[in-house]
Design an enzyme around this catalytic site. Structure first.
Site, PDB file in Angstrom:
ATOM      1  N   GLN A  51       0.972  -1.126  -0.158  1.00  0.00           N
ATOM      2  CA  GLN A  51       0.528  -0.041  -0.288  1.00  0.00           C
ATOM      3  C   GLN A  51       0.584   1.222   0.034  1.00  0.00           C
ATOM      4  OE1 GLN A  51      -1.095   0.605   4.324  1.00  0.00           O
ATOM      5  NE2 GLN A  51      -2.061  -1.451   4.090  1.00  0.00           N
ATOM      6  N   HIS A  53      -0.141   6.175   0.774  1.00  0.00           N
ATOM      7  CA  HIS A  53      -0.437   6.893   1.295  1.00  0.00           C
ATOM      8  C   HIS A  53      -0.159   8.296   0.931  1.00  0.00           C
ATOM      9  CE1 HIS A  53      -1.559   4.435   4.531  1.00  0.00           C
ATOM     10  NE2 HIS A  53      -0.356   3.573   4.505  1.00  0.00           N
ATOM     11  N   GLU A  68       4.393   8.327   8.224  1.00  0.00           N
ATOM     12  CA  GLU A  68       3.482   7.521   9.528  1.00  0.00           C
ATOM     13  C   GLU A  68       5.435   6.696  10.157  1.00  0.00           C
ATOM     14  OE1 GLU A  68       1.508   4.263   8.753  1.00  0.00           O
ATOM     15  OE2 GLU A  68       2.602   4.156   6.168  1.00  0.00           O
ATOM     16  N   HIS A 126       4.730   0.081   0.705  1.00  0.00           N
ATOM     17  CA  HIS A 126       5.261  -0.096   1.857  1.00  0.00           C
ATOM     18  C   HIS A 126       4.295  -1.183   2.450  1.00  0.00           C
ATOM     19  CE1 HIS A 126       2.837   2.932   3.653  1.00  0.00           C
ATOM     20  NE2 HIS A 126       1.959   1.954   4.246  1.00  0.00           N
ATOM     21  N   ARG A 146      -4.224   0.438  -1.418  1.00  0.00           N
ATOM     22  CA  ARG A 146      -3.537  -0.487  -1.523  1.00  0.00           C
ATOM     23  C   ARG A 146      -4.106  -0.844  -3.310  1.00  0.00           C
ATOM     24  NH1 ARG A 146      -7.836  -1.674   2.050  1.00  0.00           N
ATOM     25  NH2 ARG A 146      -9.187  -2.110   0.634  1.00  0.00           N
TER      26      ARG A 146
END
Length: 259
Positions: A51, A53, A68, A126, A146
């Site tokens: 996935q 972001h 993150e 990742h 995804r």
């Protein structure tokens, strides 16, 4: 507690999963005073999807940027994390690999050990492997695209994923260990993360000028009024670091937004 297909029915102490539930994540919901950050524990028994972001700069209306980081608390032998690619690839190559499942072979898999730290800027492709217990600190966003999900019956988001994905190798400066990084684990554009033993020193105290989260890994953190406390497995919000009492703290993570 959040159920996931890749979660666990048996969690490490101090957590306990409800009977028959596969718990993959434990969220500490952001309070209204600190909505920018989300702190989680993650527990894996299977691979998570491949996935990516978006960031604040390329998120569309209705999406939220997400940077993150992961701190590995425990790792079974051979457990690994996929972050970035071994080589630079064209968008067509990555999209085709996502469709046929060979994207796993293009990703760089990092063997994980307790104490490893990984910072993932938005756009980093990742996946998390099985056998891991992690602390994750992130921008408070559930925007996930995804690319590949091992045949699970969940939606893929190839068009948006390819629009925001960084198709480069993962920079070495974004990974390390607690031993290498010392107290200052992450100092990114959206949040910071520090690991302290006992009471914060003057450097850490001067860094945290506003609201923060304290996540005890060992011992106890409380507010100075004595009305709130947190032990291992819990997370405490405070309006400032001076409001916290670390007298019973042994090992604590501190995090706050930086932008």
């Amino acid at each position: 507690m959040v159920e996931k297909v890749w979660g666990r029915e048996t969690l490490p102490p101090p957590f306990k999963a409800p009977d028959g539930k596969r718990i993959g994540e434990i969220w500490f919901e952001p309070p209204a005073q600190l909505p920018q950050l989300l702190v989680k524990y993650l527990f894996t028994s299977e691979k998570l999807s491949v996935q990516v972001h978006p960031g604040n700069h390329n998120a569309l209306s209705g999406e939220n940027g997400k940077e993150e980081c992961w701190l590995v608390l425990d790792a079974e032998p051979g457990a690994s994390l996929a972050i970035g690619f071994d080589d630079t690839h064209s968008p067509d190559t990555i999209e085709q690999a996502a469709r046929d499942g060979s994207i796993e072979d293009l990703l760089t898999w990092h063997e994980a050990r307790a104490g490893d730290v990984f910072y993932l800027p938005a756009g980093t492709v990742h996946a998390i492997g099985p056998g891991l217990s992690l602390v994750e600190v992130q921008q408070a966003s559930d925007t996930t695209f995804r690319l590949y999900d091992y045949g699970r019956p969940r939606e893929l988001h190839l068009e948006r994923a390819m629009a925001v994905a960084d198709l480069q190798p993962y920079p070495r400066r974004h990974k390390g260990s607690v031993a290498e990084r010392g107290e200052a684990l992450i100092d990114g554009p959206r949040f910071r993360l520090d690991r302290i033993e006992g009471k914060p020193d003057a450097r850490v105290s001067s860094t945290y000028k506003g609201a923060l989260f304290a996540l005890p890994l060992k011992g106890e953190v409380s507010d100075k009024s004595g009305s709130m406390r947190a032990v291992a497995g819990e997370c405490l919000y405070a309006p400032g670091i001076d409001a916290l009492d670390f007298a019973a703290a042994e090992l604590t993570l501190l995090t706050c937004p930086t932008g």
